[in-house]
Scaffold this active site. Structure first.
Site, PDB file in Angstrom:
ATOM      1  N   TYR A 158      35.741 121.284  -9.569  1.00 64.57           N
ATOM      2  CA  TYR A 158      37.000 121.673 -10.200  1.00 64.57           C
ATOM      3  C   TYR A 158      36.933 121.313 -11.687  1.00 64.57           C
ATOM      4  O   TYR A 158      37.324 122.107 -12.551  1.00 64.57           O
ATOM      5  CB  TYR A 158      38.173 120.950  -9.540  1.00 64.57           C
ATOM      6  CG  TYR A 158      39.496 121.138 -10.245  1.00 64.57           C
ATOM      7  CD1 TYR A 158      40.234 122.303 -10.081  1.00 64.57           C
ATOM      8  CD2 TYR A 158      40.021 120.144 -11.077  1.00 64.57           C
ATOM      9  CE1 TYR A 158      41.461 122.480 -10.724  1.00 64.57           C
ATOM     10  CE2 TYR A 158      41.241 120.310 -11.723  1.00 64.57           C
ATOM     11  CZ  TYR A 158      41.950 121.480 -11.542  1.00 64.57           C
ATOM     12  OH  TYR A 158      43.154 121.647 -12.187  1.00 64.57           O
ATOM     13  N   SER A 171      43.025 121.234 -18.048  1.00 64.89           N
ATOM     14  CA  SER A 171      43.273 119.904 -17.496  1.00 64.89           C
ATOM     15  C   SER A 171      42.623 118.872 -18.395  1.00 64.89           C
ATOM     16  O   SER A 171      41.756 119.191 -19.221  1.00 64.89           O
ATOM     17  CB  SER A 171      42.672 119.815 -16.086  1.00 64.89           C
ATOM     18  OG  SER A 171      42.625 118.482 -15.623  1.00 64.89           O
TER      19      SER A 171
END
Length: 247
Positions: free
Chosen positions: A152, A139
């Protein structure tokens, strides 16, 4: 790398980015295996795609992963691409009542430890191929955390680090190439809580970017905003952090 006429396994392939990757790759003459926890959802997804097979598997379960590895070895020994896409995220901010430890434990188990376990189990199969690849989906937050998905972000930073070391190691004596896909916010069910519907890019564009990156042997495949953000991060880490958290 040529990404046609191959057998490809995609975790989290029943929806979102994983499904779009499966859709595009299935249209290019590949045999696709999609893996996920929910059998009905997975079968429905596979039925809508060409040459796609569904294998229910909880990647957090060592027993399930062992069974998956045995099935791949016996029934799909021509597997040549593993795409580690499955993920889990909690939206919250750090505080004395956040329960961050338990949230982080679940995120790291799904996003990091399970990815390593599955990769290790399938390495013997991949090593037998003349041309093979592993794709780890991280990400934009692998570079700098977003404060509303703090742990996360930690898990994706860990996968980024793992991917660098794995790529270096496998390049010494195998034919396995290791790619990293780095999307920004994407319009999927997964990112709905953080505004994915309003400002996320289509999952289909992420999938197309991955395929183009693999074809060009681009080992770190930044998509959309990730490209500029990555450059900004290396120029000024604090400025990059402020920018991503203002979004």
């Amino acid at each position: 790398m040529d990404i046609t006429n191959k057998t490809i396994l995609i975790t989290g392939g029943g929806s979102g980015i994983g499904y779009e990757i499966a859709r595009l790759l299935s249209e290019q003459g590949n045999k696709i295996i999609i893996v996920g926890r929910t059998a009905d959802k997975l079968k429905q997804a596979a039925a809508s795609l060409k040459n796609t097979f569904a294998i229910p598997c909880d990647i957090n379960s060592e027993q399930d992963v062992n069974k998956l590895a045995e099935l791949i070895t016996s029934s799909y020994p021509d597997l040549s691409v593993l795409i580690n896409n499955a993920g889990k995220a909690f939206v919250y901010t750090h505080s004395e009542t956040a329960g961050a430890v338990e949230k982080a434990r679940q995120e790291m188990e799904t996003n990091y430890f399970s990815l390593i376990r599955l990769t290790e189990k399938l390495l013997p199969v991949l090593k037998n191929r003349d041309e093979a690849a592993i794709v780890n989906v991280t990400s934009i937050v692998a570079f700098s955390p977003v404060a509303i998905i703090p742990t996360y972000s930690d898990s994706k930073a860990a996968v980024h680090s793992y991917t660098l070391a794995l790529r270096h190691t496998l390049a010494q004596d195998t034919n396995i190439k290791v790619y990293e896909l780095m999307p920004p916010t994407v319009n999927t069910e997964f990112s709905k809580e953080i505004g994915g519907e309003q400002r996320g890019m289509p999952a289909s564009e992420v999938a197309q970017g991955l395929i183009e990156g693999i074809q060009q042997d681009q080992y770190e495949i930044g998509i959309g905003l990730t490209i500029g953000f990555r450059n900004q991060f290396f120029i000024n880490e604090q400025d990059a952090f402020q920018v991503i958290n203002q979004r």
